[in-house]
Motif scaffolding. Structure first.
Motif, PDB file in Angstrom:
ATOM      1  N   GLU A 145      14.859  12.141  11.675  1.00  0.00           N
ATOM      2  CA  GLU A 145      15.699  13.346  11.026  1.00  0.00           C
ATOM      3  C   GLU A 145      16.422  12.969   9.979  1.00  0.00           C
ATOM      4  OE1 GLU A 145      18.336  13.799  14.483  1.00  0.00           O
ATOM      5  OE2 GLU A 145      16.912  15.084  15.621  1.00  0.00           O
ATOM      6  N   ARG A 146      16.728  11.746   9.748  1.00  0.00           N
ATOM      7  CA  ARG A 146      17.437  11.246   8.412  1.00  0.00           C
ATOM      8  C   ARG A 146      16.536  11.119   7.188  1.00  0.00           C
ATOM      9  NH1 ARG A 146      20.724   5.954   9.034  1.00  0.00           N
ATOM     10  NH2 ARG A 146      21.266   6.635   6.964  1.00  0.00           N
ATOM     11  N   GLY A 147      15.204  11.365   7.431  1.00  0.00           N
ATOM     12  CA  GLY A 147      14.048  11.269   6.499  1.00  0.00           C
ATOM     13  C   GLY A 147      13.707   9.902   6.042  1.00  0.00           C
ATOM     14  N   ILE A 148      13.940   8.979   7.032  1.00  0.00           N
ATOM     15  CA  ILE A 148      13.523   7.416   6.575  1.00  0.00           C
ATOM     16  C   ILE A 148      12.058   7.267   7.074  1.00  0.00           C
ATOM     17  CG2 ILE A 148      13.925   5.018   7.346  1.00  0.00           C
ATOM     18  CD1 ILE A 148      17.029   5.739   7.755  1.00  0.00           C
ATOM     19  N   SER A 149      11.176   7.029   6.163  1.00  0.00           N
ATOM     20  CA  SER A 149       9.810   6.588   6.340  1.00  0.00           C
ATOM     21  C   SER A 149       9.723   5.342   7.090  1.00  0.00           C
ATOM     22  CB  SER A 149       8.975   6.485   5.021  1.00  0.00           C
ATOM     23  OG  SER A 149       9.215   7.678   4.578  1.00  0.00           O
ATOM     24  N   PHE A 199       0.852  -1.198  -0.003  1.00  0.00           N
ATOM     25  CA  PHE A 199       0.147   0.163   0.152  1.00  0.00           C
ATOM     26  C   PHE A 199       1.044   1.206  -0.027  1.00  0.00           C
ATOM     27  CE2 PHE A 199      -3.319  -2.735   2.555  1.00  0.00           C
ATOM     28  CZ  PHE A 199      -3.638  -3.341   1.429  1.00  0.00           C
ATOM     29  N   TRP A 200       1.754   1.349   0.872  1.00  0.00           N
ATOM     30  CA  TRP A 200       2.896   2.365   1.056  1.00  0.00           C
ATOM     31  C   TRP A 200       3.436   2.692  -0.459  1.00  0.00           C
ATOM     32  CZ3 TRP A 200       7.942   3.403   0.035  1.00  0.00           C
ATOM     33  CH2 TRP A 200       8.347   4.648   0.510  1.00  0.00           C
ATOM     34  N   ALA A 201       4.049   1.498  -1.286  1.00  0.00           N
ATOM     35  CA  ALA A 201       4.569   1.692  -2.291  1.00  0.00           C
ATOM     36  C   ALA A 201       3.474   2.226  -3.399  1.00  0.00           C
ATOM     37  CB  ALA A 201       4.983   0.395  -3.027  1.00  0.00           C
ATOM     38  N   GLU A 202       2.233   1.610  -3.430  1.00  0.00           N
ATOM     39  CA  GLU A 202       1.310   2.468  -4.368  1.00  0.00           C
ATOM     40  C   GLU A 202       1.095   3.828  -4.179  1.00  0.00           C
ATOM     41  OE1 GLU A 202      -1.967  -0.129  -3.545  1.00  0.00           O
ATOM     42  OE2 GLU A 202      -1.196  -1.886  -4.890  1.00  0.00           O
ATOM     43  N   LYS A 203       1.030   4.174  -2.806  1.00  0.00           N
ATOM     44  CA  LYS A 203       0.968   5.584  -2.640  1.00  0.00           C
ATOM     45  C   LYS A 203       1.911   6.316  -3.163  1.00  0.00           C
ATOM     46  CE  LYS A 203      -3.016   5.299   0.203  1.00  0.00           C
ATOM     47  NZ  LYS A 203      -4.213   6.056  -0.139  1.00  0.00           N
ATOM     48  N   ASN A 204       3.109   5.812  -3.148  1.00  0.00           N
ATOM     49  CA  ASN A 204       4.432   6.615  -3.537  1.00  0.00           C
ATOM     50  C   ASN A 204       4.759   6.323  -4.987  1.00  0.00           C
ATOM     51  OD1 ASN A 204       5.293   8.301  -0.919  1.00  0.00           O
ATOM     52  ND2 ASN A 204       4.638   6.256  -0.318  1.00  0.00           N
TER      53      ASN A 204
END
Length: 434
Positions: free
Chosen positions: A348-352, A217-222
């Motif tokens: 802080e490193r921008g990792i989801s 789902f996350w991959a589809e959103k992005n």
């Protein structure tokens, strides 16, 4: 498809750290501040309802008696019966059970289930005991818990180092202590049972399937295609196996895996069923698997990959190793695999990060289905179950993702906010007795 992992317990992680209630409360308070939670309800949700500690004797195979300590923490039941797993592990204690019980409250609420949160287990290393000893330990623990569990009160399930077999022993012991007329009405005292003993088709893969769906789902959103994406998994028990199995079907490539015995790496990919079959043939160990290189334990989180899936136990990613992680995306297959300091560094490193109460909620949703099936005297088919699971998990993911985007907060805060607000509404509507 192999069902090799169906009745296997979770693989223990390398780091025998435990989750702490302090960490869960920090997450809770962050979300509570964000939504402006009613201060009186905050007081209620900050503590547990009940904490049960039992000490019980069990005769070992050699005739000697050992005393074991078991725990069951019931955090909150505003939405329904307490629900959550029982684990057998040396790190089990009252504080760890508090933390895990709170997570179950948020997880059940977020999924829209009529359940509260509970958790517990026995402070034990099950590898040191025979199967007959584990059966006696389980049955005696169930007897010691007595009326603290029940199909309309508190419903245990499998967790780390417990399995469908464990649940079958628990169900049989509990039902044997009821009156003959009531025994058949108590089958749903636990979930995660073997299918032939009232369990749900597909329950074995539900948690891992939910982790896979969250990633999808996350991959589809992005707008990301999972084909040829690389991933690493910590923990190759039930959750790690099934998550990997479904990701492999999407064309993703497992390049690193770690269990209690070894850390493997192969940049060209590791075949899931080959590794599973090898593990089963080698006492649930992946050590010396011939189709991968064995690397140092501390190098695992430094492997470069597209997706990292911690699917072992809590506090595996901390301020000590968060800085070496080389991925842009983490899906929490375990409960609390990242501590608060580690998460601060990752954010802080921008990792989801897809948080545990969303990412691994497939297990509790499937448990709800099994509970309903038993209560209503029904038998659900696999395609029906997987379709219901897809729909339920998609609804939860979409709610969290949209809230996160609309409010400009991370997905953990979004998930907690949605879960807590549902409980807050229940208290506001019902009031506080007396």
């Amino acid at each position: 498809m192999t069902i090799a992992k169906q009745l296997e317990p979770e693989v223990k992680p390398l780091k025998k750290t435990k989750v702490k209630a302090k960490s869960v409360l920090e997450q809770f308070n962050t979300a509570a501040d964000h939504i402006g939670l009613n201060p009186n309800i905050r007081k209620i949700l900050s503590i547990t309802n009940n904490e049960i500690i039992v000490h019980f004797p069990v005769k070992m195979d050699n005739g000697e008696v050992e005393i074991f300590t078991g725990y069951r923490v019931q955090h909150n039941n505003a939405l329904g019966p307490y629900k959550g797993g029982l684990r057998y592990h040396p790190t089990v204690d009252i504080d760890a059970a508090r933390a895990l019980a709170m997570w179950m409250t948020w997880k059940s609420s977020l999924a829209g289930l009529p359940f509260g949160g509970g958790k517990g287990g026995i402070q034990i290393d099950p590898s040191k005991y025979s199967i007959t000893e584990l059966e006696r330990i389980t049955r005696r623990f169930t007897y010691a818990l007595g009326d603290n569990i029940g199909p309309a009160h508190d419903i245990p399930a499998p967790d780390v180092n417990t399995s469908a077999q464990t649940m079958a022993w628990m169900a049989d012991t509990y039902m044997s202590t009821r009156s003959p007329a009531a025994r058949s009405m108590n089958q749903h005292v636990v979930t995660g049972k073997p299918v032939d003993s009232g369990g749900l088709e597909g329950r074995d893969r539900a948690t891992g399937y939910g982790v896979y769906l969250s990633i999808k789902f996350w991959a589809e959103k992005n707008n990301i295609n999972l084909e040829n994406k690389t991933y690493i998994v910590q923990g190759f028990g039930n959750v790690g196996y099934w998550t990997s199995w479904f990701l492999e079907k999407e064309g993703a490539k497992l390049i690193g895996v770690q269990d209690a015995f070894a850390t493997l790496h192969n940049e060209n990919g590791i075949k899931i069923d080959d590794l599973s079959n090898y593990s089963l043939a080698n006492k649930n160990s992946i050590a010396q698997f011939p189709d991968a290189n064995q690397i140092e334990m501390q190098d695992f989180f430094g492997l470069e990959c597209d997706i990292l899936i911690p699917a072992a136990l809590g506090n595996q990613i901390t301020e000590d190793n968060a800085h070496i992680i080389k991925t842009g995306f983490i899906a929490e297959g375990a409960n609390g695999p990242i501590d608060t300091e580690g998460e601060r560094i990752l954010v802080e490193r921008g990792i989801s990060i897809i948080p545990d109460i969303l990412c691994n909620s497939g297990g509790v949703v499937a448990s709800y289905f099994e509970w309903l099936q038993n209560r209503n005297g029904e038998i659900w088919q696999m395609d029906e179950i997987m379709g219901k699971l897809d729909k339920k998990l998609k609804q939860s993911f979409d709610k969290v993702y949209e809230y996160s985007q609309d409010k400009n907060v991370d997905m953990r805060t979004a998930a907690y906010a949605i879960a807590i607000q549902r409980i807050e509404k229940a208290y506001i509507q019902r009031g506080i007795f007396p």
